[in-house]
Design a protein around this motif. Sequence first.
Motif, PDB file in Angstrom:
ATOM      1  N   HIS A  61      -4.829  12.950   1.983  1.00 46.15           N
ATOM      2  CA  HIS A  61      -3.925  11.806   2.048  1.00 46.15           C
ATOM      3  C   HIS A  61      -4.627  10.631   1.371  1.00 46.15           C
ATOM      4  CE1 HIS A  61      -1.985  14.223   5.170  1.00 46.15           C
ATOM      5  NE2 HIS A  61      -3.222  14.470   5.583  1.00 46.15           N
ATOM      6  N   ALA A  62      -3.840   9.738   0.789  1.00 44.98           N
ATOM      7  CA  ALA A  62      -4.464   8.574   0.148  1.00 44.98           C
ATOM      8  C   ALA A  62      -3.676   7.309   0.414  1.00 44.98           C
ATOM      9  CB  ALA A  62      -4.580   8.799  -1.352  1.00 44.98           C
ATOM     10  N   GLU A  63      -4.413   6.217   0.466  1.00 41.04           N
ATOM     11  CA  GLU A  63      -3.791   4.898   0.465  1.00 41.04           C
ATOM     12  C   GLU A  63      -4.122   4.283  -0.878  1.00 41.04           C
ATOM     13  OE1 GLU A  63      -5.336   2.986   3.927  1.00 41.04           O
ATOM     14  OE2 GLU A  63      -4.328   4.436   5.211  1.00 41.04           O
ATOM     15  N   THR A  87       0.860  -1.197   0.000  1.00 41.34           N
ATOM     16  CA  THR A  87       0.000   0.000   0.000  1.00 41.34           C
ATOM     17  C   THR A  87       0.891   1.240   0.000  1.00 41.34           C
ATOM     18  OG1 THR A  87      -1.738  -1.130   1.200  1.00 41.34           O
ATOM     19  CG2 THR A  87      -1.758   1.265   1.293  1.00 41.34           C
ATOM     20  N   ILE A  88       0.608   2.141  -0.916  1.00 44.25           N
ATOM     21  CA  ILE A  88       1.371   3.399  -0.995  1.00 44.25           C
ATOM     22  C   ILE A  88       0.573   4.475  -0.283  1.00 44.25           C
ATOM     23  CG2 ILE A  88       2.165   5.212  -2.578  1.00 44.25           C
ATOM     24  CD1 ILE A  88       3.857   2.700  -2.831  1.00 44.25           C
ATOM     25  N   ARG A  89       1.265   5.271   0.517  1.00 41.90           N
ATOM     26  CA  ARG A  89       0.606   6.425   1.147  1.00 41.90           C
ATOM     27  C   ARG A  89       1.104   7.686   0.466  1.00 41.90           C
ATOM     28  NH1 ARG A  89       0.763   2.679   4.948  1.00 41.90           N
ATOM     29  NH2 ARG A  89      -1.247   2.312   5.943  1.00 41.90           N
ATOM     30  N   ILE A 125      -0.444   6.384  -7.629  1.00 40.48           N
ATOM     31  CA  ILE A 125      -0.340   5.439  -8.759  1.00 40.48           C
ATOM     32  C   ILE A 125       1.093   5.461  -9.310  1.00 40.48           C
ATOM     33  CG2 ILE A 125      -1.154   4.964 -11.112  1.00 40.48           C
ATOM     34  CD1 ILE A 125      -3.916   6.041 -10.212  1.00 40.48           C
ATOM     35  N   ASN A 126       1.677   6.641  -9.371  1.00 42.05           N
ATOM     36  CA  ASN A 126       3.068   6.770  -9.834  1.00 42.05           C
ATOM     37  C   ASN A 126       4.001   5.912  -8.977  1.00 42.05           C
ATOM     38  OD1 ASN A 126       5.404   7.900 -11.129  1.00 42.05           O
ATOM     39  ND2 ASN A 126       5.628   9.288  -9.387  1.00 42.05           N
ATOM     40  N   ALA A 127       3.808   6.003  -7.661  1.00 38.54           N
ATOM     41  CA  ALA A 127       4.699   5.244  -6.758  1.00 38.54           C
ATOM     42  C   ALA A 127       4.382   3.743  -6.803  1.00 38.54           C
ATOM     43  CB  ALA A 127       4.553   5.782  -5.338  1.00 38.54           C
ATOM     44  N   LEU A 128       3.077   3.403  -6.820  1.00 38.79           N
ATOM     45  CA  LEU A 128       2.682   1.986  -6.760  1.00 38.79           C
ATOM     46  C   LEU A 128       3.205   1.199  -7.967  1.00 38.79           C
ATOM     47  CD1 LEU A 128       0.950  -0.124  -5.219  1.00 38.79           C
ATOM     48  CD2 LEU A 128      -0.982   0.574  -6.624  1.00 38.79           C
ATOM     49  N   ILE A 144      -1.852  -0.296 -17.512  1.00 37.10           N
ATOM     50  CA  ILE A 144      -1.986  -0.967 -16.208  1.00 37.10           C
ATOM     51  C   ILE A 144      -3.245  -1.845 -16.264  1.00 37.10           C
ATOM     52  CG2 ILE A 144      -2.381  -0.606 -13.726  1.00 37.10           C
ATOM     53  CD1 ILE A 144      -0.899   2.148 -14.128  1.00 37.10           C
ATOM     54  N   GLN A 145      -3.074  -3.121 -16.027  1.00 41.79           N
ATOM     55  CA  GLN A 145      -4.195  -4.061 -16.174  1.00 41.79           C
ATOM     56  C   GLN A 145      -4.944  -4.301 -14.856  1.00 41.79           C
ATOM     57  OE1 GLN A 145      -4.891  -5.018 -19.201  1.00 41.79           O
ATOM     58  NE2 GLN A 145      -3.008  -4.294 -20.172  1.00 41.79           N
ATOM     59  N   GLN A 146      -4.221  -4.205 -13.726  1.00 38.46           N
ATOM     60  CA  GLN A 146      -4.865  -4.553 -12.449  1.00 38.46           C
ATOM     61  C   GLN A 146      -5.890  -3.496 -12.010  1.00 38.46           C
ATOM     62  OE1 GLN A 146      -1.196  -4.490 -12.610  1.00 38.46           O
ATOM     63  NE2 GLN A 146      -0.551  -5.658 -10.813  1.00 38.46           N
ATOM     64  N   GLY A 147      -6.799  -3.925 -11.143  1.00 40.06           N
ATOM     65  CA  GLY A 147      -7.709  -2.970 -10.523  1.00 40.06           C
ATOM     66  C   GLY A 147      -6.936  -2.156  -9.476  1.00 40.06           C
ATOM     67  N   ILE A 148      -7.354  -0.917  -9.275  1.00 41.22           N
ATOM     68  CA  ILE A 148      -6.657  -0.054  -8.293  1.00 41.22           C
ATOM     69  C   ILE A 148      -7.651   0.357  -7.209  1.00 41.22           C
ATOM     70  CG2 ILE A 148      -5.454   2.150  -7.975  1.00 41.22           C
ATOM     71  CD1 ILE A 148      -4.529   1.983 -10.866  1.00 41.22           C
ATOM     72  N   ARG A 149      -7.177   0.301  -5.964  1.00 34.77           N
ATOM     73  CA  ARG A 149      -8.035   0.722  -4.848  1.00 34.77           C
ATOM     74  C   ARG A 149      -7.444   2.008  -4.266  1.00 34.77           C
ATOM     75  NH1 ARG A 149      -8.972   0.681   0.541  1.00 34.77           N
ATOM     76  NH2 ARG A 149     -10.969  -0.204   1.210  1.00 34.77           N
ATOM     77  N   ILE A 150      -8.261   3.030  -4.171  1.00 39.99           N
ATOM     78  CA  ILE A 150      -7.784   4.310  -3.610  1.00 39.99           C
ATOM     79  C   ILE A 150      -8.731   4.744  -2.505  1.00 39.99           C
ATOM     80  CG2 ILE A 150      -7.321   6.762  -4.101  1.00 39.99           C
ATOM     81  CD1 ILE A 150      -6.676   6.000  -6.946  1.00 39.99           C
TER      82      ILE A 150
END
Length: 289
Positions: free
Chosen positions: A35-37, A2-4, A104-107, A72-78
């Motif tokens: 802030h986001a996870e 998880t990226i913060r 998303i850039n970091a993940l 990007i193929q995977q689903g993203i949760r924010i």
Amino acid sequence: MTIRSTAPGKLILLGEHAVVYGHPCIITAVSQAIHAEVAVNNTSEDLVIAPQVAKTDFIDELVKYMKKKYNIQQGIRIETHADFSDKTGLGSSSAATVVACKGINALFNLGLSQKEMFDICFETVVMVQGSGSGADIAAAVFEGTVYYQNKGEIIEPLDYSSLQLVIGNTLHKASTREYIQKVAKLREEKPQFVDSIFKEIAELVHQGRKHLKEKNYQEFGNIVNENQLLLHKLEVSSDKLDNMIDAAREVGALGAKLSGAGGGDNMFAVVTSDTKKSVEEAIEKAGGK
Ligand code: MEV
């Protein structure tokens, strides 16, 4: 994993409205932030949980745009958390877009520069909102005070860390889009009048930048007051804003003006350590927060 990520809200110091027409502005990030996870979702669907923004359409659009652009193929949760709400006029939509982009850039290790993130977020915001200068995106990406012009053609970080401000919220949420349209209509009716005001505002931005560099806050305060007069001529101030601005000046603020689109949202006052408290009290007495 998880990226913060974090993206701050913004306050326009000088140059709002004129900046929509290619003129410069000075904008600063504030300490309140979103802030986001950000993580890969366990299904292939995307999931956006952002209760602090009125609609998640900015983040939804950004996710779609970045997934397509970077394959990007995977689903993203924010999931976002915020120090401020979309009612405060601190640029929650732009900050939400930027916080998602940073995450998303970091993940996905995209290695995007600040300017590349700015461009992606600006395109997204224009797509969803249809208007806007992009200045608030620059503040959220670059996270400081920036001199900004013409859709991000110039984004120059500035260091004005000793400038002291009090922000007063009118407790009235105004629609940025509506006030941008109001100015556009006035410009249609009186093009020369409005364009000459924009030029005067641009000149104030240049002077203000110089005074800030020299840490001449007295002169900077005068520029702030002059900018407010011009915003008044553009008919974007309100009685509540005027009352709060007058109240701040009466107790010794070096300058005060509305910040943002006008009609409500926020004003700010330039203060010193000696006047900060009395300015805060005067703004509250005038009905602000
Ligand atoms: C809104 O915060 C400031 C405006 O100049 C619009 C913009 O810059 O996008 C009115």
